[in-house]
Design an enzyme around this catalytic site. Structure first.
Site, PDB file in Angstrom:
ATOM      1  N   HIS A   1       4.172   5.255   2.715  1.00  0.00           N
ATOM      2  CA  HIS A   1       3.965   4.158   3.570  1.00  0.00           C
ATOM      3  C   HIS A   1       4.663   4.044   4.449  1.00  0.00           C
ATOM      4  O   HIS A   1       5.108   2.843   5.118  1.00  0.00           O
ATOM      5  CB  HIS A   1       3.986   2.976   2.499  1.00  0.00           C
ATOM      6  CG  HIS A   1       2.959   2.876   1.594  1.00  0.00           C
ATOM      7  ND1 HIS A   1       1.669   2.406   1.793  1.00  0.00           N
ATOM      8  CD2 HIS A   1       3.038   2.892   0.103  1.00  0.00           C
ATOM      9  CE1 HIS A   1       0.887   2.485   0.725  1.00  0.00           C
ATOM     10  NE2 HIS A   1       1.599   2.934  -0.441  1.00  0.00           N
TER      11      HIS A   1
ATOM     12  N   GLU B   1      -4.890  -6.385   3.168  1.00  0.00           N
ATOM     13  CA  GLU B   1      -5.791  -5.623   3.897  1.00  0.00           C
ATOM     14  C   GLU B   1      -7.235  -6.405   4.110  1.00  0.00           C
ATOM     15  O   GLU B   1      -7.721  -6.316   5.272  1.00  0.00           O
ATOM     16  CB  GLU B   1      -6.316  -4.434   3.239  1.00  0.00           C
ATOM     17  CG  GLU B   1      -5.423  -3.258   2.967  1.00  0.00           C
ATOM     18  CD  GLU B   1      -4.517  -3.691   1.756  1.00  0.00           C
ATOM     19  OE1 GLU B   1      -4.253  -4.701   1.264  1.00  0.00           O
ATOM     20  OE2 GLU B   1      -3.908  -2.522   1.324  1.00  0.00           O
TER      21      GLU B   1
ATOM     22  N   GLU C   1       3.191   5.284  -4.342  1.00  0.00           N
ATOM     23  CA  GLU C   1       1.997   5.827  -3.644  1.00  0.00           C
ATOM     24  C   GLU C   1       2.492   6.874  -2.685  1.00  0.00           C
ATOM     25  O   GLU C   1       1.943   7.173  -1.488  1.00  0.00           O
ATOM     26  CB  GLU C   1       1.219   5.125  -3.188  1.00  0.00           C
ATOM     27  CG  GLU C   1       0.463   3.977  -4.050  1.00  0.00           C
ATOM     28  CD  GLU C   1      -0.547   3.042  -3.602  1.00  0.00           C
ATOM     29  OE1 GLU C   1      -1.452   2.826  -4.205  1.00  0.00           O
ATOM     30  OE2 GLU C   1      -0.206   2.449  -2.572  1.00  0.00           O
TER      31      GLU C   1
ATOM     32  N   TRP D   1       4.078  -2.370 -11.270  1.00  0.00           N
ATOM     33  CA  TRP D   1       2.885  -2.781 -10.703  1.00  0.00           C
ATOM     34  C   TRP D   1       1.586  -2.061 -11.355  1.00  0.00           C
ATOM     35  O   TRP D   1       0.363  -2.342 -11.339  1.00  0.00           O
ATOM     36  CB  TRP D   1       2.800  -2.743  -9.185  1.00  0.00           C
ATOM     37  CG  TRP D   1       2.500  -1.404  -8.597  1.00  0.00           C
ATOM     38  CD1 TRP D   1       3.669  -0.285  -8.666  1.00  0.00           C
ATOM     39  CD2 TRP D   1       1.353  -0.630  -8.052  1.00  0.00           C
ATOM     40  NE1 TRP D   1       3.080   0.850  -8.087  1.00  0.00           N
ATOM     41  CE2 TRP D   1       1.730   0.795  -7.835  1.00  0.00           C
ATOM     42  CE3 TRP D   1      -0.017  -0.756  -8.079  1.00  0.00           C
ATOM     43  CZ2 TRP D   1       0.858   1.558  -7.143  1.00  0.00           C
ATOM     44  CZ3 TRP D   1      -0.797  -0.173  -7.550  1.00  0.00           C
ATOM     45  CH2 TRP D   1      -0.312   1.353  -7.146  1.00  0.00           C
TER      46      TRP D   1
ATOM     47  N   ASP E   1      -4.570 -10.125  -4.039  1.00  0.00           N
ATOM     48  CA  ASP E   1      -5.716  -9.625  -3.129  1.00  0.00           C
ATOM     49  C   ASP E   1      -7.251  -9.464  -3.903  1.00  0.00           C
ATOM     50  O   ASP E   1      -8.268  -9.423  -3.120  1.00  0.00           O
ATOM     51  CB  ASP E   1      -5.109  -8.367  -2.408  1.00  0.00           C
ATOM     52  CG  ASP E   1      -4.838  -7.181  -3.489  1.00  0.00           C
ATOM     53  OD1 ASP E   1      -4.669  -7.453  -4.484  1.00  0.00           O
ATOM     54  OD2 ASP E   1      -5.037  -5.918  -3.090  1.00  0.00           O
TER      55      ASP E   1
ATOM     56  N   ASP F   1       4.815  -0.778   6.662  1.00  0.00           N
ATOM     57  CA  ASP F   1       3.744  -0.027   5.931  1.00  0.00           C
ATOM     58  C   ASP F   1       3.170   1.119   6.936  1.00  0.00           C
ATOM     59  O   ASP F   1       3.423   0.774   7.930  1.00  0.00           O
ATOM     60  CB  ASP F   1       2.693  -0.731   5.388  1.00  0.00           C
ATOM     61  CG  ASP F   1       2.139  -0.248   3.826  1.00  0.00           C
ATOM     62  OD1 ASP F   1       1.807   0.852   3.871  1.00  0.00           O
ATOM     63  OD2 ASP F   1       2.235  -0.867   2.826  1.00  0.00           O
TER      64      ASP F   1
ATOM     65  N   TYR G   1      -2.102  -9.543  -8.825  1.00  0.00           N
ATOM     66  CA  TYR G   1      -2.685  -9.081  -7.679  1.00  0.00           C
ATOM     67  C   TYR G   1      -3.561 -10.121  -7.033  1.00  0.00           C
ATOM     68  O   TYR G   1      -4.799 -10.097  -7.222  1.00  0.00           O
ATOM     69  CB  TYR G   1      -3.290  -7.565  -7.676  1.00  0.00           C
ATOM     70  CG  TYR G   1      -2.250  -6.367  -7.327  1.00  0.00           C
ATOM     71  CD1 TYR G   1      -0.934  -6.610  -8.130  1.00  0.00           C
ATOM     72  CD2 TYR G   1      -2.336  -5.390  -6.605  1.00  0.00           C
ATOM     73  CE1 TYR G   1      -0.068  -5.760  -7.949  1.00  0.00           C
ATOM     74  CE2 TYR G   1      -1.548  -4.542  -6.321  1.00  0.00           C
ATOM     75  CZ  TYR G   1      -0.380  -4.923  -6.938  1.00  0.00           C
ATOM     76  OH  TYR G   1       0.632  -3.735  -6.902  1.00  0.00           O
TER      77      TYR G   1
HETATM   78  C1  ACM Z   1       1.103  -1.082  -4.692  1.00  0.00           C
HETATM   79  O1  ACM Z   1       0.408  -1.991  -5.060  1.00  0.00           O
HETATM   80  N1  ACM Z   1       0.961  -0.036  -3.999  1.00  0.00           N
HETATM   81  C2  ACM Z   1       2.525  -1.229  -5.168  1.00  0.00           C
END
Ligand code: ACM
Length: 797
Positions: free
Chosen positions: A294, A503, A360, A426, A453, A223, A451
């Site tokens: 990324h 993160e 992204e 996603w 996180d 990444d 997710y």
């Molecule tokens: C992602 O959460 N950008 C796949």
């Protein structure tokens, strides 16, 4: 087991022996299945297994698994012997004895007091992952047509053998289980780029996945913030790309100011070791190598494969979170580089799938690049979306030449999907719906549902993560097949996975707390028949599972069961405190004042009088076992009634709400202690204290912390709000009824700027009558550092 508990187990078995269950799910795709008939409450008692098996028939009697039990690998089969040994080692770890393993293949028939581990390639079972488990008073037999199924049968027996949390002989209710997974892709994704985990930690996770009957480990290896896999042909990928200088205090030595790089990568030998370890547990590792976006860490190492005609200088490996704009180039040299990388990757990972990211990819650099624009025109491509589609198709062709299938995030749909690509949805489920309708296989991992996180509670001690909270119950309720799909289209749903972006998970302990027990809820969503899922039964089966986590030293979160305190005044104005937990399950026991908390402590029933100074401790218990660690509440005075922690304040806007770890000093307050997690909207840090009765209030205390602003927000950047500094070092401003107009309190930030960790600011409140919503903002002159509120206390005049 005590005589009493044994009698209870036998009674449960007998009570259920007449009840039958469901047909075994034979469907490997699309997750269709039949309904269940066994009452869930009874089944969870006799079959405390997660994920819930497809079919259970209870029998009479109890099987005692003890040190004299023999584990017999039928026909001396090597896989069966290995699985039996693994089972014995797991029993040893939790119960303190290891049954012996007979792998001789000499045994005649099935002797008493034996567990037979049998692989019969002709067994009439729906898949290689299916198994049957027959348990009678004299012994047990696990049968499968392939090693994976046998392993899962052994996991089920191990859970049955470890549900009482005790040592020594295990009493297991006699029953027959017929089991098979609902979906073939049952996954977890771990982000090793944003924060790095050791090989041992990665193995720990894979082992736990296997014990939850998950079979796909998606490993996010590259990444913007780090390249974590050794590539022999391109050593700079890890020499340069595996280290970053973190933003904020943790990026520099506090004594010397010297940079403290954050580094980590896996050598190819380590990767082979992890892949082999996973294979022994029937887990396939799917590597993710991100492209075309990324890619900043790779471009930091090899700027020539970035968009070189717009790069003024090589970028650093990024210390920031968010969406970055560095993309790979689209020239032949870059494809040569990416194919070389993928050649080494496919040599290391034998599984069918390679994940190429694709998410992204902000197209700014491609748009600014004369050479890429010329190439786009020459290829007759309409726009940069089409260019990405062409890029992904070229990579897919290469992977096809190596007998691999491409998986990408749902952005690979934009501009057209390559012919055989599998889509990982996603951004909600719409990518899955669109791709399945177009005949492509899909995997569901929608944000925010899966997710991990995201935080899982609004408890005061919830660690850092994204908001909103994705609770255990929300994960349990996740349904992998979108209702929009026809049964035919639903056959393209391979399954689902949860994603752990890191993160905000600096340590593996923090990663484990994000993963467990939500992974148990996920496991049931992807393994068990749809109609069998039952939240109350799951909670009861989670009681032994929480004990298993503890016995295996897995740092599972107890957020769902942690006791929360709510101080308030009753209708007569008397102060009191209410105790609760998130799931409304179990018994809350408490002590006030001194004394150890135990399952014999008073049972909480109704709100308790609040008489500060005092101390409460409380935890949730089920069947005498603590399901949560004790939580303390120690109000010093009646200001407890007007004190609110950050997560009891409202954020002014929807924004980008995160709980972030305060940054100074580098290792947390006072050295090794954990850092406080502070909740703020990264776009516009601004809080509302609702309904403050101000008639008697003369002062306000606000405990604040600072965070590095390390976000790249791409097109969201204009949403950032920073307020002009109030005074030379800025101030926290408090206003009544809205965030404009004259403040009723101004608390200068000077002391907080000069103190490591959290600082309490104090100030007078202008006399104000009545009840108001208070707006709190930092007029600090900058959004870096980002200031955040830990708690607010109103004090009387
Ligand atoms: C992602 O959460 N950008 C796949």
């Amino acid at each position: 087991m005590s005589g009493k508990r044994m009698r209870a187990a036998v009674a449960a078995a007998v009570a259920l022996s007449m009840v039958t269950a469901i047909t075994l799910s034979a469907c490997q795709r699309g997750g269709q299945d039949a309904a269940v008939e066994v009452p869930a409450a009874q089944r969870s008692q006799a079959t405390p297994v997660i994920p819930l098996p497809a079919k259970v028939e209870l029998r009479e009697g109890v099987f005692a698994l003890d040190a004299g039990t023999r584990l017999q690998a039928a026909n001396g089969d090597k896989d069966a012997a290995r699985i039996a040994r693994d089972f014995a080692a797991r029993v040893q770890r939790l119960r303190g004895f290891a049954p012996s393993v007979d792998a001789s293949g000499q045994a005649q028939g099935e002797a008493a007091h034996t567990v037979v581990f049998a692989i019969d390639r002709q067994a009439a079972l729906p898949s290689d992952e299916a198994y049957t488990l027959d348990i009678g008073p004299e012994g047990a037999r696990i049968q499968a047509r392939a090693p994976a199924g046998l392993f899962y049968g052994a996991v089920t027996l191990w859970q049955l053998a470890t549900s009482d949390g005790g040592r020594g002989t295990a009493q297991i209710a006699a029953q027959r289980i017929e089991d098979a997974p609902r979906f073939p892709w049952r996954g977890l994704m771990l982000d090793s780029a944003r924060h790095f985990q050791s090989v041992e930690q990665v193995k720990t996770l894979i082992d736990q996945m296997a014990l939850h009957k998950l079979n796909t480990f998606h490993w996010h290896l590259t990444d913007d913030q780090g390249w974590r896999i050794e590539i022999k042909k391109y050593p700079r990928l890890t020499e340069v790309g595996a280290c970053r200088i973190p933003a904020g205090a943790s990026g520099h030595d506090p004594a010397t100011g010297a940079p403290l790089p954050y580094c980590g990568f896996y050598t190819q030998d380590q990767i082979r070791d992890v892949v082999a370890y996973a294979a022994e547990r029937y887990v396939t590792v799917v590597p993710e190598i991100e492209m075309p976006g990324h890619a900043q860490a790779a471009i930091a190492a090899y700027p020539e494969y970035g968009v070189s005609d717009v790069l003024k200088a090589p970028p650093p490996v990024s210390p920031d979170w968010g969406v970055h704009t560095y993309l790979f180039n689209t020239d032949d040299a870059t494809f040569g580089f990416l194919q070389d990388v993928l050649a080494e990757v496919t040599a290391l990972f034998p599984g069918r799938y390679v994940h190429i990211g694709g998410d992204e990819a902000a197209k700014d650099q491609w748009q600014a690049s004369p050479s890429i624009q010329a190439q786009k025109a020459a290829l007759g491509l309409k726009d940069e979306m089409a260019m990405q589609s062409w890029f992904v198709a070229r990579i897919e062709k290469y992977l096809g030449s190596r007998n691999r299938s491409l998986v990408g995030w749902d952005e690979i749909l934009e501009g057209g999907l390559p012919p055989r690509a599998t889509v990982m949805s996603w951004r909600g489920t719409k990518g899955a719906i669109e791709a399945a309708r177009a005949g492509h296989d899909v995997i569901l991992s929608p944000a925010p549902d899966l997710y991990f996180d995201h935080v899982q509670s609004d408890n005061d001690d919830e660690p850092a993560g994204r908001l909103a909270a994705i609770t255990l119950k929300a994960v349990y309720g996740f349904e992998p097949v979108p209702t929009e799909l026809t049964p035919e289209q639903a056959k393209h749903v391979l399954g689902a996975q949860a994603n752990l972006w890191t993160e905000h998970r600096r340590s593996f302990d923090a990663a484990e707390r994000a993963l467990f027990p939500r992974t148990a809820a996920l496991a049931e969503a992807v393994w068990s028949p749809k109609g069998a899922r039952d939240w109350d039964s799951f909670l009861r089966r989670l009681v032994p599972q929480m004990a298993r986590y503890q016995a295996q030293n897995v740092q599972a979160s107890d957020a769902a069961f942690a006791v929360r305190y709510q101080a308030e005044r009753d209708a007569q104005g008397q102060p009191r405190v209410k105790l609760s937990n998130q799931v409304g399950f179990g018994q809350i026991r408490y002590v006030e004042g001194k004394g150890p908390l135990s399952n014999a402590s008073p049972l909480y029933d109704t709100a308790l009088p609040l008489r500060p100074p005092t101390t409460f401790q409380a935890a949730t218990y089920v069947d005498g076992r603590a399901l949560s660690a004790p939580r303390r509440y120690a109000p010093a005075d009646m200001a407890a009634l007007t004190q609110r922690t950050g997560n009891r304040l409202r954020q002014c806007k929807g924004g980008l709400n995160l709980r972030m770890e305060d940054d100074a000093p580098a290792d947390g307050i006072g050295g090794r202690s954990p850092r406080a997690a502070l909740l703020a909207d990264v776009f516009d840090p601004c809080w509302i204290y609702e309904g403050a009765a101000l008639d008697q209030v003369g002062a306000i205390e606000v405990r604040v912390g600072q965070l590095p602003y390390n976000y790249q927000l791409w097109r969201d950047t204009p949403k950032i709000v920073s307020r002009p500094a109030n005074g030379p070092e800025g101030a926290l401003e408090v206003r009544a009824d809205g965030c404009e107009g004259a403040p009723i309190a101004v608390l200068p930030l000077g002391s907080a700027r000069r103190t490591a960790g959290l600082t309490t600011l104090r100030g007078k409140v202008a006399p104000t009558a009545g009840t108001h919503d208070l707006c709190l903002v930092f007029a600090s002159g900058s959004h870096d550092p980002l200031w955040a509120i830990e708690r607010v206390t109103l004090r009387p005049r």
